[in-house]
Design a protein around this motif. Structure first.
Motif, mmCIF file in Angstrom:
data_model
loop_
_atom_site.group_PDB
_atom_site.id
_atom_site.type_symbol
_atom_site.label_atom_id
_atom_site.label_comp_id
_atom_site.label_asym_id
_atom_site.label_seq_id
_atom_site.Cartn_x
_atom_site.Cartn_y
_atom_site.Cartn_z
ATOM 1 N N ASN A 22 0.833 -1.213 0.000
ATOM 2 C CA ASN A 22 0.000 0.000 0.000
ATOM 3 C C ASN A 22 0.858 1.251 0.000
ATOM 4 N N ALA A 23 1.930 1.230 0.779
ATOM 5 C CA ALA A 23 2.832 2.385 0.829
ATOM 6 C C ALA A 23 3.460 2.626 -0.544
ATOM 7 N N PHE A 24 3.914 1.567 -1.178
ATOM 8 C CA PHE A 24 4.581 1.718 -2.477
ATOM 9 C C PHE A 24 3.622 2.252 -3.533
ATOM 10 N N PHE A 25 2.437 1.637 -3.615
ATOM 11 C CA PHE A 25 1.464 2.086 -4.615
ATOM 12 C C PHE A 25 1.013 3.523 -4.341
ATOM 13 N N THR A 26 0.821 3.862 -3.062
ATOM 14 C CA THR A 26 0.388 5.217 -2.726
ATOM 15 C C THR A 26 1.410 6.240 -3.224
ATOM 16 N N GLU A 27 2.684 5.978 -2.964
ATOM 17 C CA GLU A 27 3.736 6.924 -3.371
ATOM 18 C C GLU A 27 3.885 6.944 -4.894
ATOM 19 N N SER A 28 3.788 5.784 -5.528
ATOM 20 C CA SER A 28 3.915 5.716 -6.983
ATOM 21 C C SER A 28 2.732 6.416 -7.664
ATOM 22 N N HIS A 29 1.543 6.201 -7.120
ATOM 23 C CA HIS A 29 0.339 6.832 -7.676
ATOM 24 C C HIS A 29 0.460 8.357 -7.613
ATOM 25 N N LYS A 30 1.042 8.873 -6.522
ATOM 26 C CA LYS A 30 1.253 10.329 -6.394
ATOM 27 C C LYS A 30 2.177 10.848 -7.492
ATOM 28 N N LEU A 31 3.241 10.084 -7.781
ATOM 29 C CA LEU A 31 4.209 10.496 -8.805
ATOM 30 C C LEU A 31 3.701 10.198 -10.212
ATOM 31 N N ASN A 32 2.669 9.354 -10.297
ATOM 32 C CA ASN A 32 2.114 8.889 -11.573
ATOM 33 C C ASN A 32 3.092 8.015 -12.367
ATOM 34 N N THR A 33 3.965 7.309 -11.657
ATOM 35 C CA THR A 33 4.873 6.377 -12.327
ATOM 36 C C THR A 33 4.139 5.064 -12.602
ATOM 37 N N ARG A 34 4.467 4.407 -13.720
ATOM 38 C CA ARG A 34 3.862 3.109 -14.033
ATOM 39 C C ARG A 34 4.680 2.018 -13.337
ATOM 40 N N MET A 35 4.062 1.349 -12.349
ATOM 41 C CA MET A 35 4.785 0.393 -11.507
ATOM 42 C C MET A 35 3.977 -0.883 -11.321
ATOM 43 N N ILE A 36 4.708 -1.972 -11.091
ATOM 44 C CA ILE A 36 4.097 -3.281 -10.835
ATOM 45 C C ILE A 36 4.652 -3.810 -9.516
ATOM 46 N N THR A 37 3.788 -4.184 -8.566
ATOM 47 C CA THR A 37 4.282 -4.872 -7.366
ATOM 48 C C THR A 37 3.167 -5.717 -6.751
ATOM 49 N N GLY A 38 3.464 -6.368 -5.643
ATOM 50 C CA GLY A 38 2.487 -7.183 -4.924
ATOM 51 C C GLY A 38 3.104 -7.635 -3.613
ATOM 52 N N ASN A 39 2.259 -8.151 -2.703
ATOM 53 C CA ASN A 39 2.801 -8.655 -1.433
ATOM 54 C C ASN A 39 3.565 -9.955 -1.678
ATOM 55 N N ASP A 88 -4.591 -11.410 1.087
ATOM 56 C CA ASP A 88 -3.931 -10.094 0.999
ATOM 57 C C ASP A 88 -3.721 -9.704 -0.464
ATOM 58 N N THR A 89 -3.244 -10.658 -1.277
ATOM 59 C CA THR A 89 -3.017 -10.351 -2.695
ATOM 60 C C THR A 89 -4.330 -9.972 -3.374
ATOM 61 N N GLN A 90 -5.390 -10.717 -3.052
ATOM 62 C CA GLN A 90 -6.687 -10.442 -3.664
ATOM 63 C C GLN A 90 -7.176 -9.025 -3.320
ATOM 64 N N ASN A 91 -7.016 -8.638 -2.049
ATOM 65 C CA ASN A 91 -7.388 -7.271 -1.642
ATOM 66 C C ASN A 91 -6.573 -6.236 -2.402
ATOM 67 N N ILE A 92 -5.283 -6.531 -2.539
ATOM 68 C CA ILE A 92 -4.399 -5.584 -3.232
ATOM 69 C C ILE A 92 -4.805 -5.467 -4.699
ATOM 70 N N ILE A 93 -5.181 -6.579 -5.309
ATOM 71 C CA ILE A 93 -5.659 -6.528 -6.701
ATOM 72 C C ILE A 93 -6.917 -5.655 -6.772
ATOM 73 N N ASP A 94 -7.850 -5.895 -5.841
ATOM 74 C CA ASP A 94 -9.103 -5.109 -5.847
ATOM 75 C C ASP A 94 -8.821 -3.619 -5.679
ATOM 76 N N ASN A 95 -7.865 -3.283 -4.832
ATOM 77 C CA ASN A 95 -7.600 -1.870 -4.543
ATOM 78 C C ASN A 95 -6.713 -1.185 -5.566
ATOM 79 N N TRP A 96 -5.782 -1.922 -6.162
ATOM 80 C CA TRP A 96 -4.739 -1.248 -6.919
ATOM 81 C C TRP A 96 -4.578 -1.667 -8.377
ATOM 82 N N HIS A 97 -5.050 -2.820 -8.771
ATOM 83 C CA HIS A 97 -4.722 -3.283 -10.125
ATOM 84 C C HIS A 97 -5.365 -2.397 -11.188
ATOM 85 N N GLU A 98 -4.524 -1.826 -12.024
ATOM 86 C CA GLU A 98 -4.924 -0.929 -13.111
ATOM 87 C C GLU A 98 -5.651 0.322 -12.611
#
Ligand code: GUN
Ligand code: FE
Length: 431
Positions: free
Chosen positions: A141-158, A179-189
């Protein structure tokens, strides 16, 4: 619309396209490339009847503009333990890596490190990456939050791990998958973020966990999968001991449904011919990590041989890798091939860290070169950033020669500016 125009004296465009005195037109409302061409042509096209420009011009005369670099395998939490002394893979993991990764259940540590890491990527000209977080959802969540702010195209997961690691990193199979499923629901694409199902490697997952990861992977069309493969001889022996009835290391992943075109396996140094053939049959991609392979003494990756079977990308693998610079990474890749009497030209290398890596990650419809409508991720390079580079460049006669010197001697010092979707996110300090 406010279209940004970027005339340059020199510019590498689509490999191996090069335009001396080129211009790149960016629509900074949508962050995409409009077109590119010779600056004379572009400037006259965007001039109105009085000859005034209807666009804002950024002049990077004497600089080189290239697509943003892409790193296909890197561990963001490991930036905190990069360059740890003395061990090969398994001891390095136990003595340094797992100790550091245990800190990432703390959201503050995760946000601070994610922010620092992403800024380091930008300072190295890297605009997209496929990244390992830790087993803590907070780290993702921390990584995606920071990447989303910068608008960088990034791929990660727990990171999925439920055995052969400290308790503070192991998560039971069902929980890790939830956990992965939640992360997909919240962050994928969401914006420019993508999720990868991330079993660490065969040693730290039970068969049950690998199987559940495979089932999850099969249930999505665009979610990625990343793990490690055949990096080190002791690692391979341990996998054989854990899975005595399987044909080999890759067969474990194959059996669990982890292979496919959206799968990237880091390393793949020590493989049997039958394993290369399964990589080919499944479209599974290999990520070559030169500085890591040298640092951990893992072995010499045979690039031309692997390319005969499947797609290869190139990556830093920090913190086993010793630099976040894709240029430094190419320079070490070149030396690894030299030791095996193989070559890696500057054109091949620079193609690899841009469009080649984009293709390996199935992102070449969005990033990797300057085709119209692609996202405007690019770097402005100063070929004479140091006294040595300036002197050496003055001796070069061809573009190929210049690019080779850049590949061998370049690092974060040559990155003058990094632009993400049309927005300048990094500028080298001139102090
Ligand atoms: N294999 C399993 N985990 C890791 C890791 O964190 N780094 C490297 N280089 N190899 C691994
Ligand atoms: Fe790795």
């Amino acid at each position: 619309r406010d279209i940004t125009l970027l005339p340059v004296i020199e510019g590498v465009q689509v490999y191996p396209q090069y335009i001396a005195d080129g211009a790149l037109v960016v629509d900074d409302m949508i962050g995409c490339i409009v077109e590119y061409g010779r600056s004379e042509t572009i400037l006259s096209k965007y001039a109105n009847e009085e000859g005034r420009l209807a666009v804002k011009v950024h002049d990077y005369r004497d600089k080189l503009i290239m697509p943003g670099f892409i790193d296909t395998h890197v561990h963001y939490p490991q930036i905190d333990m990069i360059a740890a002394y003395g061990e090969q893979l398994l001891d390095w993991l136990n003595n340094y890596t797992f100790v550091t990764e245990a800190n990432f259940g703390d959201p503050k540590v995760a946000h601070d490190t994610a922010q620092f890491f992403l800024n380091q990527l930008l300072a190295n000209g890297t605009t997209s990456a496929m990244v390992f977080s830790t087993s803590h959802p907070e780290s993702v969540n921390a990584f995606f939050t920071e990447s989303h702010k910068l608008n960088t195209r990034m791929i990660t997961g727990n990171v999925l791990m439920d055995q052969n690691a400290p308790d503070n990193l192991c998560v039971p199979a069902e929980q890790g998958i939830r956990d992965t499923q939640n992360i997909i629901d919240n962050w994928h694409e969401r914006g420019r973020q993508h999720v990868a199902i991330t079993p660490r490697f065969a040693i730290t997952s039970t068969p049950k966990q690998l199987q559940m990861a495979g089932e999850l992977y099969a249930s999505y069309e665009s979610v990625y999968l990343q793990t490690h493969l055949a990096e080190n001889h002791d690692e391979i022996a341990f996998v054989k001991q854990l899975y005595p009835t399987h044909k080999g290391y890759l067969d474990v992943y194959d059996d669990m449904g982890l292979l496919g075109r959206r799968t990237t396996l880091a390393h793949g140094i020590h493989l049997e011919i039958s394993e290369y053939e399964r990589l080919r049959a499944t479209g599974t991609q290999i990520s070559h990590c030169p500085t890591s392979n040298l640092f951990l003494g893992s072995g010499l990756f045979d690039l031309p041989k692997t390319l005969r079977y499947t797609g290869v990308s190139i990556a830093t693998d920090v913190g086993a890798g010793t630099s976040l610079s894709m240029l430094t990474t190419l320079s070490e890749a070149y030396k690894i091939q030299q030791l095996q009497s193989n070559q890696l030209s500057a054109h091949q290398g620079l193609y690899q860290i841009t469009l080649g890596n984009a293709q390996s990650l199935l992102l070449d419809n969005k990033i990797g070169n300057f085709m119209p409508n692609k996202e405007a991720d690019f770097v402005v390079i100063d070929m004479g950033a140091t006294a040595l580079l300036e002197r050496r460049m003055a001796q070069t006669k061809t573009l190929e020669e210049q690019l080779f010197v850049l590949m061998m001697l370049g690092d974060d010092r040559v990155i003058d500016q990094t632009v993400i979707a049309g927005v300048s996110r990094y500028r080298k300090s001139t102090l």
